[in-house]
Design a protein around this motif. Structure first.
Motif, PDB file in Angstrom:
ATOM      1  N   ALA A  83     -10.718   1.740   3.895  1.00 43.68           N
ATOM      2  CA  ALA A  83     -10.454   0.364   3.443  1.00 43.68           C
ATOM      3  C   ALA A  83      -8.982   0.181   3.101  1.00 43.68           C
ATOM      4  O   ALA A  83      -8.374  -0.844   3.435  1.00 43.68           O
ATOM      5  N   ALA A  84      -8.393   1.175   2.459  1.00 41.15           N
ATOM      6  CA  ALA A  84      -6.976   1.084   2.119  1.00 41.15           C
ATOM      7  C   ALA A  84      -6.101   1.186   3.362  1.00 41.15           C
ATOM      8  O   ALA A  84      -5.103   0.475   3.499  1.00 41.15           O
ATOM      9  N   LEU A  85      -6.476   2.077   4.292  1.00 36.91           N
ATOM     10  CA  LEU A  85      -5.703   2.237   5.528  1.00 36.91           C
ATOM     11  C   LEU A  85      -5.758   0.984   6.387  1.00 36.91           C
ATOM     12  O   LEU A  85      -4.738   0.532   6.923  1.00 36.91           O
ATOM     13  N   GLU A  86      -6.932   0.437   6.543  1.00 37.16           N
ATOM     14  CA  GLU A  86      -7.099  -0.731   7.416  1.00 37.16           C
ATOM     15  C   GLU A  86      -6.693  -2.028   6.732  1.00 37.16           C
ATOM     16  O   GLU A  86      -6.446  -3.034   7.410  1.00 37.16           O
ATOM     17  N   GLY A  87      -6.605  -2.024   5.414  1.00 35.24           N
ATOM     18  CA  GLY A  87      -6.288  -3.245   4.679  1.00 35.24           C
ATOM     19  C   GLY A  87      -4.880  -3.294   4.130  1.00 35.24           C
ATOM     20  O   GLY A  87      -4.545  -4.185   3.361  1.00 35.24           O
ATOM     21  N   CYS A  88      -4.041  -2.318   4.499  1.00 35.03           N
ATOM     22  CA  CYS A  88      -2.640  -2.293   4.061  1.00 35.03           C
ATOM     23  C   CYS A  88      -2.524  -2.249   2.535  1.00 35.03           C
ATOM     24  O   CYS A  88      -1.667  -2.938   1.945  1.00 35.03           O
ATOM     25  N   ASP A  89      -3.365  -1.465   1.896  1.00 35.81           N
ATOM     26  CA  ASP A  89      -3.311  -1.320   0.445  1.00 35.81           C
ATOM     27  C   ASP A  89      -2.497  -0.080   0.098  1.00 35.81           C
ATOM     28  O   ASP A  89      -3.038   1.001  -0.069  1.00 35.81           O
ATOM     29  N   ILE A  90      -1.178  -0.248  -0.004  1.00 36.29           N
ATOM     30  CA  ILE A  90      -0.306   0.901  -0.221  1.00 36.29           C
ATOM     31  C   ILE A  90      -0.528   1.516  -1.582  1.00 36.29           C
ATOM     32  O   ILE A  90      -0.430   2.737  -1.759  1.00 36.29           O
ATOM     33  N   ALA A  91      -0.848   0.693  -2.594  1.00 42.03           N
ATOM     34  CA  ALA A  91      -1.101   1.225  -3.927  1.00 42.03           C
ATOM     35  C   ALA A  91      -2.320   2.141  -3.929  1.00 42.03           C
ATOM     36  O   ALA A  91      -2.304   3.203  -4.554  1.00 42.03           O
ATOM     37  N   ALA A  92      -3.350   1.739  -3.204  1.00 41.81           N
ATOM     38  CA  ALA A  92      -4.566   2.571  -3.128  1.00 41.81           C
ATOM     39  C   ALA A  92      -4.282   3.867  -2.379  1.00 41.81           C
ATOM     40  O   ALA A  92      -4.801   4.923  -2.749  1.00 41.81           O
ATOM     41  N   LEU A  93      -3.449   3.806  -1.349  1.00 44.61           N
ATOM     42  CA  LEU A  93      -3.109   5.025  -0.607  1.00 44.61           C
ATOM     43  C   LEU A  93      -2.343   6.012  -1.475  1.00 44.61           C
ATOM     44  O   LEU A  93      -2.521   7.226  -1.380  1.00 44.61           O
TER      45      LEU A  93
END
Length: 211
Positions: free
Chosen positions: A198-208
């Motif tokens: 979800a973080a990879l596909e949703g551009c969630d850099i904070a989650a990564l």
């Protein structure tokens, strides 16, 4: 069962349970001493699996000095291919005709021609009918547009297109690119990647960053 299995040749399964044999993980179908490929990098074509190396890099021979190095999670569309250094012809004289290759005693007579490895980073998308020229390095996360001719190095996370290919735009801002290169998710275990899709596909850099 994991979404990704690095040990199979054909990663796509059709609805009837049969493998789709026109998309294949390169690492598991290529046996070539001058080609190195990382896990999960795929190429699509309609020929037999044993023809894959010849389609991908038609001028790279077992005795070539250069190498083709492809990272992990690279996506290569139909018709794309690499022209490697062994395709070079002599250009210092009045003719470019490679006379020496037609006699066994002189077949290695062009050792003075330039030789450089071609390197593709991780998570690179190479579009339909793209041509990659000798000695190019394509950075992690880059996208090469369909029918492009890549004649020079491509920065990480750049989108390039045209003939010769040039940078159309960067995919992300400098700070995000620096973070992605530091995170290097392509080095993670498959389980860790799948937990954070979800973080990879949703551009969630904070989650990564906290994954």
């Amino acid at each position: 069962m994991p979404l990704l299995n690095p040990d199979i040749a054909y990663p796509i399964t059709l609805a009837d349970g049969t493998p789709y044999r026109q998309t294949m993980y390169l690492k598991n179908v290529i046996d070539h001493p001058r080609i190195d490929v990382g896990d999960f990098s795929y190429f699509s074509h309609s020929a037999a699996a044993e023809e894959t190396a010849g389609l991908l890099a038609p001028y790279l021979y077992p005795v070539s000095k250069e190498k083709l190095v492809i990272g992990r999670y690279v996506q290569i569309a139909r018709g794309a291919f690499f022209i490697t250094s062994s395709a070079n012809h002599p250009m210092a004289g009045f003719t470019t005709y490679p006379f020496r290759i037609f006699r066994q005693e002189t077949i290695n007579g062009y050792d003075d021609l330039p030789v450089k490895d071609t390197v593709v980073g991780h998570d690179v998308w190479i579009g339909h009918n793209a041509t990659i020229m000798p000695g190019v390095t394509i950075g992690n996360g880059a996208i090469v547009a369909a029918a492009s001719v890549v004649t020079r190095d491509v920065p990480p996370f750049a989108i390039v297109g045209g003939n010769p290919a040039s940078v159309i735009r960067m995919r992300f801002d400098e700070g995000t690119i620096a973070s992605l290169l530091d995170i290097a998710w392509w080095d993670w275990s498959v389980d860790r990647i799948e937990r954070n899709l979800a973080a990879l596909e949703g551009c969630d850099i904070a989650a990564l960053r906290t994954a």
